[in-house]
Design a protein around this motif. Structure first.
Motif, PDB file in Angstrom:
ATOM      1  N   ARG A   1     106.414  68.502   9.870  1.00 34.77           N
ATOM      2  CA  ARG A   1     107.692  68.153   9.201  1.00 34.77           C
ATOM      3  C   ARG A   1     108.762  69.272   9.389  1.00 34.77           C
TER       4      ARG A   1
ATOM      5  N   GLN B   1     112.629  68.892  11.288  1.00 37.00           N
ATOM      6  CA  GLN B   1     113.938  69.252  10.560  1.00 37.00           C
ATOM      7  C   GLN B   1     114.494  70.450  11.500  1.00 37.00           C
TER       8      GLN B   1
ATOM      9  N   ASN C   1     118.398  69.657  13.057  1.00 32.87           N
ATOM     10  CA  ASN C   1     119.350  70.687  12.884  1.00 32.87           C
ATOM     11  C   ASN C   1     119.786  71.447  14.097  1.00 32.87           C
TER      12      ASN C   1
ATOM     13  N   SER D   1     118.482  74.914   7.308  1.00 28.63           N
ATOM     14  CA  SER D   1     119.079  74.351   6.079  1.00 28.63           C
ATOM     15  C   SER D   1     118.194  74.397   5.040  1.00 28.63           C
ATOM     16  N   ASN D   2     118.672  74.121   3.761  1.00 30.35           N
ATOM     17  CA  ASN D   2     117.909  74.214   2.471  1.00 30.35           C
ATOM     18  C   ASN D   2     116.470  73.612   2.616  1.00 30.35           C
ATOM     19  N   ARG D   3     116.697  72.444   3.157  1.00 32.85           N
ATOM     20  CA  ARG D   3     115.277  71.779   3.311  1.00 32.85           C
ATOM     21  C   ARG D   3     114.243  72.569   4.117  1.00 32.85           C
TER      22      ARG D   3
ATOM     23  N   ARG E   1     114.124  75.628   4.422  1.00 29.81           N
ATOM     24  CA  ARG E   1     113.693  76.932   3.644  1.00 29.81           C
ATOM     25  C   ARG E   1     112.601  76.473   2.764  1.00 29.81           C
ATOM     26  N   CYS E   2     112.959  75.316   2.015  1.00 26.31           N
ATOM     27  CA  CYS E   2     111.858  74.729   1.109  1.00 26.31           C
ATOM     28  C   CYS E   2     110.681  74.199   1.734  1.00 26.31           C
ATOM     29  N   THR E   3     110.692  73.698   3.130  1.00 27.12           N
ATOM     30  CA  THR E   3     109.355  73.618   3.871  1.00 27.12           C
ATOM     31  C   THR E   3     108.620  74.710   4.040  1.00 27.12           C
TER      32      THR E   3
END
Length: 238
Positions: free
Chosen positions: A54, A58, A62, A83-85, A87-89
């Motif tokens: 994942r 991403q 990006n 991206s924020n996604r 960082r979450c991953t």
């Protein structure tokens, strides 16, 4: 601190390996079992692989300037946009790594405690996986061999190497021996002993008569059970 451990008078031998982390057998070979974390570790590893795929997707979305038209990453390029996604991953990936470490630590801690409780004398083989340096030397020698023969590697050889390296990481034999030594040292019973033995030719030697009748060379690695031609005893290679 010292721990009270029951004196059982039993002796066991432990054969460390690549595919199976360790195989435990008693003195006469009538009792044996294989040590491997199994499903809990496999589930945690699969979860990590999903998160890593994942994150790679991403990154490509990006940072399109870092990828070729076929989607492969250009060597030397660094991702500039996070991206924020992403960082979450990354947070989930860190949690997955911690989960894998916790599963390994818990499993090997429980197994070493069980071994020290069940056996008084524990003999462990000295085999260890190749170090990164020796792996690099082996890779260079293998590539030189292929260049001399002017032939390509067989299909699937790279996948086999990757799987072998992965199993070496999944089976932390150094941590296993360290925890086992610590538990033996903490035991209040002086009968508890840990002995590291040399493993050379032990997979070929019959446990019944002591003759070297087992499978030989690299072709014999696929043979996991064999029968001694001298005494007729059937036995596990490990």
């Amino acid at each position: 601190y010292f721990q009270d451990q029951p004196v059982t008078g039993k002796i066991c031998g432990i054969d460390p390996g690549c595919k199976t982390a360790a195989t435990v057998a008693n003195l006469d070979g009538t009792e044996s079992r294989k040590l491997t974390p199994g499903k809990p570790l496999n589930r945690a590893i699969k979860r990590l692989e999903v998160l890593q795929r994942r994150f790679a997707r991403q990154q490509r979305v990006n940072n399109p300037e870092c990828c070729r038209p076929d989607g492969t990453w250009i060597k030397g390029r660094r991702a500039r946009k996070i991206s924020n996604r992403m960082r979450c991953t990354l947070r989930h990936i860190r949690s997955a790594h911690q989960k894998i470490a916790d599963v390994r630590k818990t499993y090997w801690g429980q197994e070493t405690a069980r071994l020290v409780k069940d056996y008084d004398q524990i003999y462990v083989g000295d085999w260890t996986p190749p170090t990164p340096k020796s792996k690099g030397e082996l890779k260079a020698a293998r590539e030189a061999k292929y260049r001399e023969r002017q032939e390509q590697r067989k299909r699937g050889a790279a996948a086999n190497d990757h799987g072998r390296n992965k199993s070496d990481t999944d089976n932390p034999l150094g941590d296993f021996r360290r925890q086992l030594a610590e538990r033996v040292a903490r035991s209040a019973a002086p009968e508890k002993k840990l002995v590291i033995v040399r493993e050379r030719l032990t997979t070929r030697m019959c446990s019944g008569c002591g003759e070297f009748t087992g499978p030989m060379e690299q072709e014999g690695l696929v043979i996991r059970r064999w029968t001694c031609i001298a005494c007729g005893k059937d036995q596990d290679r490990d």
